[in-house]
Design a protein around this motif. Sequence first.
Motif, PDB file in Angstrom:
ATOM      1  N   UNK A 235       0.822  -1.208   0.000  1.00 12.28           N
ATOM      2  CA  UNK A 235       0.000   0.000   0.000  1.00 12.28           C
ATOM      3  C   UNK A 235       0.862   1.266   0.000  1.00 12.28           C
ATOM      4  N   UNK A 236       0.213   2.383  -0.237  1.00 16.81           N
ATOM      5  CA  UNK A 236       0.898   3.668  -0.324  1.00 16.81           C
ATOM      6  C   UNK A 236       1.693   3.964   0.939  1.00 16.81           C
ATOM      7  N   UNK A 237       2.922   4.402   0.739  1.00 15.73           N
ATOM      8  CA  UNK A 237       3.754   4.849   1.861  1.00 15.73           C
ATOM      9  C   UNK A 237       4.647   5.981   1.367  1.00 15.73           C
ATOM     10  N   UNK A 238       5.147   6.752   2.314  1.00 17.77           N
ATOM     11  CA  UNK A 238       6.004   7.884   1.965  1.00 17.77           C
ATOM     12  C   UNK A 238       7.448   7.425   1.828  1.00 17.77           C
ATOM     13  N   UNK A 239       8.130   7.981   0.802  1.00 15.91           N
ATOM     14  CA  UNK A 239       9.553   7.731   0.609  1.00 15.91           C
ATOM     15  C   UNK A 239      10.250   9.080   0.481  1.00 15.91           C
ATOM     16  N   UNK A 240      11.577   9.105   0.516  1.00 12.33           N
ATOM     17  CA  UNK A 240      12.274  10.389   0.348  1.00 12.33           C
ATOM     18  C   UNK A 240      11.985  11.057  -0.993  1.00 12.33           C
ATOM     19  N   UNK A 241      11.453  10.291  -1.959  1.00 12.39           N
ATOM     20  CA  UNK A 241      11.238  10.831  -3.298  1.00 12.39           C
ATOM     21  C   UNK A 241       9.763  11.026  -3.626  1.00 12.39           C
ATOM     22  N   UNK A 242       8.879  10.780  -2.667  1.00 10.53           N
ATOM     23  CA  UNK A 242       7.459  10.945  -2.921  1.00 10.53           C
ATOM     24  C   UNK A 242       6.664   9.744  -2.447  1.00 10.53           C
ATOM     25  N   UNK A 243       5.346   9.817  -2.570  1.00 11.55           N
ATOM     26  CA  UNK A 243       4.482   8.716  -2.166  1.00 11.55           C
ATOM     27  C   UNK A 243       4.590   7.586  -3.177  1.00 11.55           C
ATOM     28  N   UNK A 244       4.654   6.350  -2.684  1.00  6.43           N
ATOM     29  CA  UNK A 244       4.934   5.218  -3.558  1.00  6.43           C
ATOM     30  C   UNK A 244       4.136   4.002  -3.116  1.00  6.43           C
ATOM     31  N   UNK A 245       3.814   3.127  -4.055  1.00  4.38           N
ATOM     32  CA  UNK A 245       3.158   1.852  -3.761  1.00  4.38           C
ATOM     33  C   UNK A 245       3.640   0.838  -4.791  1.00  4.38           C
ATOM     34  N   UNK A 246       3.486  -0.439  -4.470  1.00  4.89           N
ATOM     35  CA  UNK A 246       3.912  -1.509  -5.372  1.00  4.89           C
ATOM     36  C   UNK A 246       2.706  -2.349  -5.762  1.00  4.89           C
ATOM     37  N   UNK A 247       2.607  -2.653  -7.053  1.00  7.28           N
ATOM     38  CA  UNK A 247       1.447  -3.359  -7.587  1.00  7.28           C
ATOM     39  C   UNK A 247       1.908  -4.451  -8.543  1.00  7.28           C
ATOM     40  N   UNK A 248       0.955  -5.234  -9.034  1.00  6.01           N
ATOM     41  CA  UNK A 248       1.213  -6.229 -10.068  1.00  6.01           C
ATOM     42  C   UNK A 248       0.108  -6.161 -11.103  1.00  6.01           C
ATOM     43  N   UNK A 249       0.466  -6.353 -12.366  1.00  5.41           N
ATOM     44  CA  UNK A 249      -0.545  -6.372 -13.415  1.00  5.41           C
ATOM     45  C   UNK A 249      -1.268  -7.719 -13.416  1.00  5.41           C
ATOM     46  N   UNK A 250      -2.277  -7.920 -14.263  1.00  8.13           N
ATOM     47  CA  UNK A 250      -3.045  -9.169 -14.207  1.00  8.13           C
ATOM     48  C   UNK A 250      -2.225 -10.437 -14.421  1.00  8.13           C
ATOM     49  N   UNK A 251      -1.074 -10.339 -15.107  1.00  8.95           N
ATOM     50  CA  UNK A 251      -0.229 -11.517 -15.289  1.00  8.95           C
ATOM     51  C   UNK A 251       0.814 -11.666 -14.187  1.00  8.95           C
ATOM     52  N   UNK A 252       0.866 -10.704 -13.269  1.00  3.89           N
ATOM     53  CA  UNK A 252       1.778 -10.806 -12.132  1.00  3.89           C
ATOM     54  C   UNK A 252       3.044  -9.993 -12.228  1.00  3.89           C
ATOM     55  N   UNK A 253       3.233  -9.218 -13.299  1.00  2.90           N
ATOM     56  CA  UNK A 253       4.420  -8.375 -13.414  1.00  2.90           C
ATOM     57  C   UNK A 253       4.371  -7.264 -12.366  1.00  2.90           C
ATOM     58  N   UNK A 254       5.395  -7.208 -11.519  1.00  2.89           N
ATOM     59  CA  UNK A 254       5.453  -6.218 -10.448  1.00  2.89           C
ATOM     60  C   UNK A 254       6.027  -4.900 -10.963  1.00  2.89           C
ATOM     61  N   UNK A 255       5.516  -3.798 -10.432  1.00  4.54           N
ATOM     62  CA  UNK A 255       6.112  -2.492 -10.662  1.00  4.54           C
ATOM     63  C   UNK A 255       5.639  -1.565  -9.554  1.00  4.54           C
ATOM     64  N   UNK A 256       6.290  -0.437  -9.430  1.00  5.20           N
ATOM     65  CA  UNK A 256       5.898   0.547  -8.435  1.00  5.20           C
ATOM     66  C   UNK A 256       5.365   1.798  -9.115  1.00  5.20           C
ATOM     67  N   UNK A 257       4.503   2.505  -8.428  1.00  2.00           N
ATOM     68  CA  UNK A 257       3.999   3.793  -8.894  1.00  2.00           C
ATOM     69  C   UNK A 257       4.414   4.839  -7.873  1.00  2.00           C
TER      70      UNK A 257
END
Length: 262
Positions: A235-257
């Motif tokens: 879930x969304x959390x604060x980082x030194x570079x901005x708010x960030x979260x980690x997700x996966x697409x329907x096939x399971x590929x992970x990425x962060x926003x």
Amino acid sequence: MTEARESAGPHARRVPGTPCWVSLMAHGLAATEEFYGELFGWEFRPGPQQLGPYVRALLDGHEVAGMGQLPPDHRLPIAWTPYLAAADVDHTADTVRECGGTVAVGPLDAAEAGRMAIAADPSGAVFGIWQGAAHLGTTLTGVPGTPAWNELITFETESVAKFYETVFGYEKEPVVSADFDYVTLHLEGRPVAGLHGVGHALRDRGPHWQTYFEVTSVEAALRQVADLGGRVLRQTHDSPHGRVATVADPEGAMFSVIENPH
């Protein structure tokens, strides 16, 4: 992170080692295009077909990423892969092998786009090597829907940092913290990528590179990911570079926003 993004541009010189492209290999290319097209506003056009069906993702007419289709019998993890610039991909591939890494694909020509290889570091994390034509590569940065940062999630940073330093000439800058194993890789004085040692928290996934994409609102992006059939992994959390979260697409590929404060 911000410096690395702002220094890029359509006429920027691709210093060897600079992350210059991200690519996703998936099983269902049409469904994958639909997911990312809705999420990031991308449009698509055909790209080099040397490794099978492949498209380039465009945002406002600028190429920002690539996506290809895996053969049905392929069992590799579905994952976003960063490509690191090289002046001579064949020489870089030889150096990867000499330093304990492996080269799984290529080097081979990718039509007019340039020459490429897919490799793995000694811990098994996969990355691409790209000797690109001058007019190709990610040229749009710092706006929603574009890659913002690439980070290696690994067991520990010390040994693997030496590999990347030797192969690509990075200078490393450790983050000084008693409980945080993190190294930033620099080229010509600017940060271009990160190495994050998380120990046994990797579990069964193994070391891997992770791409961050910029979004206007992380919360809105998470709702959209879920609506489009993806999953929220962190879930969304604060980082030194901005708010960030980690997700996966329907096939399971992970990425962060990441929602970068401008």
